[in-house]
Write an enzyme that holds these catalytic residues in place. Structure first.
Site, PDB file in Angstrom:
ATOM      1  N   LYS A   1       0.830  -1.215   0.000  1.00  0.00           N
ATOM      2  CA  LYS A   1       0.000   0.000   0.000  1.00  0.00           C
ATOM      3  C   LYS A   1       0.866   1.267   0.000  1.00  0.00           C
ATOM      4  O   LYS A   1       0.641   2.179  -0.789  1.00  0.00           O
ATOM      5  CB  LYS A   1      -0.930   0.020   1.230  1.00  0.00           C
ATOM      6  CG  LYS A   1      -1.853  -1.190   1.338  1.00  0.00           C
ATOM      7  CD  LYS A   1      -2.780  -1.102   2.536  1.00  0.00           C
ATOM      8  CE  LYS A   1      -2.115  -1.122   3.885  1.00  0.00           C
ATOM      9  NZ  LYS A   1      -1.495  -2.422   4.254  1.00  0.00           N
TER      10      LYS A   1
ATOM     11  N   ARG B   1      -9.309   0.888   9.162  1.00  0.00           N
ATOM     12  CA  ARG B   1      -8.983  -0.497   9.495  1.00  0.00           C
ATOM     13  C   ARG B   1     -10.118  -1.179  10.255  1.00  0.00           C
ATOM     14  O   ARG B   1     -10.000  -2.375  10.556  1.00  0.00           O
ATOM     15  CB  ARG B   1      -7.735  -0.532  10.373  1.00  0.00           C
ATOM     16  CG  ARG B   1      -6.419  -0.786   9.626  1.00  0.00           C
ATOM     17  CD  ARG B   1      -5.311  -0.640  10.638  1.00  0.00           C
ATOM     18  NE  ARG B   1      -4.086  -1.317  10.380  1.00  0.00           N
ATOM     19  CZ  ARG B   1      -3.011  -0.755   9.807  1.00  0.00           C
ATOM     20  NH1 ARG B   1      -3.070   0.453   9.327  1.00  0.00           N
ATOM     21  NH2 ARG B   1      -1.885  -1.436   9.693  1.00  0.00           N
TER      22      ARG B   1
ATOM     23  N   ARG C   1      12.076  -5.872   4.702  1.00  0.00           N
ATOM     24  CA  ARG C   1      11.998  -4.482   4.216  1.00  0.00           C
ATOM     25  C   ARG C   1      12.683  -3.472   5.123  1.00  0.00           C
ATOM     26  O   ARG C   1      12.776  -3.647   6.328  1.00  0.00           O
ATOM     27  CB  ARG C   1      10.541  -4.086   3.938  1.00  0.00           C
ATOM     28  CG  ARG C   1       9.689  -3.883   5.165  1.00  0.00           C
ATOM     29  CD  ARG C   1       8.263  -3.536   4.759  1.00  0.00           C
ATOM     30  NE  ARG C   1       7.426  -3.302   5.911  1.00  0.00           N
ATOM     31  CZ  ARG C   1       6.150  -2.981   5.862  1.00  0.00           C
ATOM     32  NH1 ARG C   1       5.531  -2.873   4.706  1.00  0.00           N
ATOM     33  NH2 ARG C   1       5.463  -2.775   6.963  1.00  0.00           N
TER      34      ARG C   1
ATOM     35  N   ARG D   1      11.467  -1.157  10.727  1.00  0.00           N
ATOM     36  CA  ARG D   1      10.402  -0.910  11.694  1.00  0.00           C
ATOM     37  C   ARG D   1      10.451  -1.926  12.825  1.00  0.00           C
ATOM     38  O   ARG D   1      10.683  -3.105  12.593  1.00  0.00           O
ATOM     39  CB  ARG D   1       9.043  -0.996  10.989  1.00  0.00           C
ATOM     40  CG  ARG D   1       8.699   0.264  10.243  1.00  0.00           C
ATOM     41  CD  ARG D   1       7.472   0.110   9.393  1.00  0.00           C
ATOM     42  NE  ARG D   1       6.325  -0.496  10.071  1.00  0.00           N
ATOM     43  CZ  ARG D   1       5.106  -0.506   9.557  1.00  0.00           C
ATOM     44  NH1 ARG D   1       4.876   0.061   8.389  1.00  0.00           N
ATOM     45  NH2 ARG D   1       4.118  -1.074  10.200  1.00  0.00           N
TER      46      ARG D   1
ATOM     47  N   ARG E   1      -0.601  -8.664  13.504  1.00  0.00           N
ATOM     48  CA  ARG E   1      -1.138  -7.715  12.524  1.00  0.00           C
ATOM     49  C   ARG E   1      -2.006  -8.427  11.497  1.00  0.00           C
ATOM     50  O   ARG E   1      -3.042  -7.892  11.070  1.00  0.00           O
ATOM     51  CB  ARG E   1       0.017  -6.959  11.849  1.00  0.00           C
ATOM     52  CG  ARG E   1       0.631  -5.918  12.779  1.00  0.00           C
ATOM     53  CD  ARG E   1       2.081  -5.637  12.466  1.00  0.00           C
ATOM     54  NE  ARG E   1       2.273  -4.894  11.236  1.00  0.00           N
ATOM     55  CZ  ARG E   1       3.454  -4.802  10.609  1.00  0.00           C
ATOM     56  NH1 ARG E   1       4.507  -5.429  11.081  1.00  0.00           N
ATOM     57  NH2 ARG E   1       3.564  -4.093   9.524  1.00  0.00           N
TER      58      ARG E   1
END
Ligand code: AMP
Length: 215
Positions: free
Chosen positions: A13, A87, A126, A161, A172
């Site tokens: 996203k 969300r 990432r 992160r 999550r």
């Protein structure tokens, strides 16, 4: 044009929102980014949400709706891309009301579909440039020169992160399927849902998004 990019963590996203910002002059509203900014600014709210975020749980609707309301007040000529918001169904209702109060509408919701195995691989590898926010990946998108950002040339400012680890990711994903995936039906019923395959090269996925948005 106001759109939502909807999908599980790691669906791409943020990456695709950056593309739309650069190419279409839209403004990205990422509640994750806004919350991380609140944390690094040392605000009282930032401190309150830190542990919740690191665990991978959802911050309260009240806080994230407040953040979005503040940003909507600033306006955006090219429209907004909502990334990581809404969300929950309560957030979706609130967004509809906030947009309506400004005489705006939601034009489309792009659901980015990616299977869970690919999500784990994407998320655990990432990292981003701390200076310009450019995203990278250990396997899929390494910087041309190790330690140097391709985009802004910063050195040694890459960061990962705190919630991009397997345990937090499991939470999550569970929260996505439990609280966020009902939004797929919600927006389908409103005739706004556009589904795309989120697997593939960044350019390929960007082209699919443009096609479903008629851009
Ligand atoms: P993201 O950058 O979108 O992956 O968000 C990182 C974390 O911020 C999430 O795991 C949540 O803890 C929190 N968060 C971001 N957006 C929302 C939202 N719309 N509602 C609740 N919590 C959120």
């Amino acid at each position: 044009m106001n759109i939502i990019l909807l999908g599980p963590p790691g669906a791409g996203k943020g990456t695709q929102a950056h593309r739309l910002v650069a190419e279409q002059g839209m403004i990205q509203l990422s509640t994750g980014d806004l919350l991380r900014a609140a944390r690094s600014s040392g605000s009282e709210m930032g401190a309150r949400v830190a542990a919740v975020m690191d665990r991978g749980d959802l911050v309260t609707d009240e806080i994230v709706i407040g953040l979005i309301a503040e940003q909507l007040d600033k306006g955006a000529a090219g429209g907004f891309i909502f990334d990581g918001f809404p969300r929950t169904l309560a957030q979706a209702d609130a967004l509809g009301e906030l947009l309506a109060s400004k005489g705006e509408v939601l034009d489309a919701v792009v659901e980015m579909r990616v299977d869970d195995d690919a999500l784990v691989e994407r998320i655990t590898g990432r990292f981003t440039c701390g200076d310009c926010g450019e995203g990278y990946h250990d396997t899929f998108k390494k910087p041309a020169k190790e330690g140097v950002c391709d985009n802004c040339g910063a050195t040694g400012s890459f960061k990962r992160r705190a919630d991009d680890n397997e345990e937090s990711l499991r939470t999550r994903l569970l929260n996505y399927y439990r609280d966020t995936s009902p939004l797929i039906g919600y927006y389908y019923a409103k005739g706004l849902l556009r589904r795309i395959d989120g697997l593939g090269e960044i350019d390929e996925v960007a082209a699919r998004i443009k096609t479903v948005l008629n851009l």
